[in-house]
Design an enzyme around this catalytic site. Structure first.
Site, mmCIF file in Angstrom:
data_model
loop_
_atom_site.group_PDB
_atom_site.id
_atom_site.type_symbol
_atom_site.label_atom_id
_atom_site.label_comp_id
_atom_site.label_asym_id
_atom_site.label_seq_id
_atom_site.Cartn_x
_atom_site.Cartn_y
_atom_site.Cartn_z
ATOM 1 N N TYR A 154 0.865 -1.189 0.000
ATOM 2 C CA TYR A 154 0.000 0.000 0.000
ATOM 3 C C TYR A 154 0.891 1.224 0.000
ATOM 4 O O TYR A 154 1.867 1.291 0.747
ATOM 5 C CB TYR A 154 -0.881 -0.014 1.249
ATOM 6 N N ASP A 249 9.256 2.684 -0.693
ATOM 7 C CA ASP A 249 8.260 3.282 0.187
ATOM 8 C C ASP A 249 8.591 2.865 1.618
ATOM 9 O O ASP A 249 8.282 1.743 2.034
ATOM 10 C CB ASP A 249 6.850 2.852 -0.215
ATOM 11 N N LYS A 282 5.101 8.758 8.792
ATOM 12 C CA LYS A 282 4.912 8.201 10.143
ATOM 13 C C LYS A 282 5.956 8.696 11.143
ATOM 14 O O LYS A 282 5.796 9.769 11.701
ATOM 15 C CB LYS A 282 4.857 6.670 10.044
HETATM 16 C C1 LIG Z 1 3.912 1.973 3.231
HETATM 17 C C2 LIG Z 1 2.913 3.085 3.253
HETATM 18 N N1 LIG Z 1 2.950 4.025 2.296
HETATM 19 C C3 LIG Z 1 2.092 5.058 2.285
HETATM 20 C C4 LIG Z 1 1.123 5.172 3.252
HETATM 21 C C5 LIG Z 1 0.165 6.322 3.222
HETATM 22 O O1 LIG Z 1 0.459 7.178 4.260
HETATM 23 P P1 LIG Z 1 -0.673 8.184 4.849
HETATM 24 O O2 LIG Z 1 -1.675 7.318 5.531
HETATM 25 O O3 LIG Z 1 0.113 9.080 5.765
HETATM 26 O O4 LIG Z 1 -1.237 8.911 3.691
HETATM 27 C C6 LIG Z 1 1.040 4.216 4.258
HETATM 28 C C7 LIG Z 1 0.002 4.308 5.292
HETATM 29 O O5 LIG Z 1 -0.197 3.455 6.096
HETATM 30 C C8 LIG Z 1 1.958 3.151 4.263
HETATM 31 O O6 LIG Z 1 1.926 2.189 5.200
#
Ligand SMILES: Cc1ncc(COP(=O)(O)O)c(C=O)c1O
Length: 442
Positions: A154, A249, A282
């Protein structure tokens, strides 16, 4: 005894349910992010009243040991004094200016010092925004449109990323959300995680058209699945060979699995390993809305106002959020921080494993730094399809059994868990004892 208390004086009204009922009338599903609604596990979401250290208290004043930590950011636990102090001081100086501040440079420098592959970094407000901008940057830098993502990873909810695999490697993805036009995901190729054959085939077919490969190096959105070292090595080689960028990511893994993120772990196994772009979130905000993307100078200089790739944000580099992030990074940079965190996390995972084994419950688990995952499966899965063979109803019974006993894990079997520096040996022992009771009846 009043009408709403029992003979011990405790409330007999479920205040979480009352709040949920009220929320549902004016907020879709009663929540501002879907997983909070407990749809996967059933039951009533806990409405948090306050949190401190490794615990939070719900509307019924019941205490929980928190293994979500706001889905990752709260690596120091809730209300760490140094972070609270930094935020309180920042608040008195103003909430937002829309003009640059020294603290943004300090945070950018802290990120660059800790993650060697990042030479320049841009701050944004959410992981979604950072991942979306990274894709745009990769496309702008390469002049190509197509990119690869992996099933079960994700990267936030930007349109081009809400996509599932098409019918074969020659066909691109299908939207996973209403409102995403098929044309918008027509350049997104979705492959199976850890599948080297598919990766080779995809590059053989589309290599010259690929802007990037985007990957969660340890996928925390299918619980906890590591990309194997050979798979990651091949991702790097194929990207380099075909002129595509490797985008890591690390919104979840960054400053969470190790001080240098998951990339520092792969770099130990793959000489010279580095992604081209990293996406962070995060932990770098310490619980405030802050995220970032960064990478090689030559790529980052493609961004406006230097280059042709547009990206902007009213609240980007917010002074209160940067204060929170900086204080958090300072605390986790102390010598030995990650060794202690990792050993507490392993203690939890080993304890859960032993309790499950003692009760004959199939169980596998893994952890890195302060992030962990477990499966009601005899072996760790390598991809999303295997994760989803988990026994859902059994997980839900485990979830509610733990919740009843004051242990709050993610309300869905495909989510990772998080341990903070505030979790004590006693918290972990209580968790394992609660799990043992639940396993016995599972
Ligand atoms: C690996 C990863 N990328 C992107 C995101 C998206 O981040 P946000 O919820 O701050 O938009 C998340 C959210 O959990 C994530 O776990």
């Amino acid at each position: 005894m009043t009408p709403n208390t029992d003979n011990t004086g405790a409330s007999t009204v479920d205040l979480n349910q009352q709040l949920f009922d009220r929320a549902k009338t004016i907020i879709p599903g009663g929540v501002n992010s879907p997983v909070r609604a407990f749809r996967a596990v059933g039951g009533t979401p806990r409405f948090v009243q306050r949190a401190q250290g490794a615990h939070f208290w719900d509307a019924n004043a019941k205490r929980y040991i928190d293994y979500i930590g706001s889905w990752g950011p709260m690596i120091l636990g809730h209300g760490h004094p140094a972070v609270v102090d930094a935020v309180q001081r920042a608040v008195t100086e103003g909430f937002s200016y829309g003009a640059p501040t020294e603290r943004e440079i300090d945070l950018a420098q802290a990120i660059i010092d800790l993650v060697p592959s990042i030479e320049m970094v841009r701050l944004v407000s959410s992981g979604t925004e950072a991942a979306m901008s990274a894709i745009r940057l990769a496309r702008g830098a390469t002049g190509r449109s197509k990119f690869i993502k992996f099933e079960g990873c994700y990267h936030g909810h930007a349109d081009a990323l809400l996509v599932k695999a098409g019918s074969g490697l020659a066909t691109f993805g299908n939207p996973t959300s209403a409102g995403v036009p098929p044309e918008v995901v027509q350049h997104t190729l979705v492959l199976e995680y850890n599948n080297l054959t598919q990766l080779e085939e995809a590059f053989a077919l589309h290599g010259a058209e690929l802007a990037c490969v985007m990957i969660e190096p340890i996928a925390g959105n299918m619980n906890f699945v590591r990309a194997s070292v050979p798979f990651m090595k091949r991702c790097r080689e194929l990207c380099t060979q075909h002129g595509a960028l490797l985008v890591f990511d690390e919104v979840m893994t960054g400053f969470r699995v190790a001080l240098g993120g998951a990339q520092s772990i792969y770099a130990k196994h793959i000489p010279g390993f580095a992604p081209d772009i990293s996406v962070l979130g995060k932990v770098i905000g310490g619980g405030m809305p802050l995220a970032a993307f960064g990478g090689r100078r030559s790529v980052m200089e493609m961004l406006a106002p230097l280059g042709p790739v547009y990206q902007a944000g009213t609240l980007s580099g917010n002074p209160v959020a940067t204060a929170c992030g900086l204080a958090t990074l300072q605390e986790i940079s102390r010598p030995g921080f990650f060794d202690t965190l990792a050993s507490h996390t392993r203690e939890l995972v080993d304890g859960l494993k032993a309790a499950a084994n003692a009760c004959g419950v199939p169980f596998s688990a893994d952890s890195e730094g302060g992030m962990f995952g477990f499966f009601l499966l005899p072996q760790l899965p390598q991809n999303y399809a295997t994760v989803m063979t988990s026994d859902g109803p059994r997980f839900n019974r485990l979830f509610h059994g733990l919740l009843d006993r004051g242990v709050y894990i993610a309300p869905a079997l495909y989510e990772a868990g998080f341990v903070s520096a505030a979790h004590s040996t006693d918290d972990i022992a209580q968790t394992v004892a609660a799990a043992r009771e639940v396993f016995e009846a599972l």
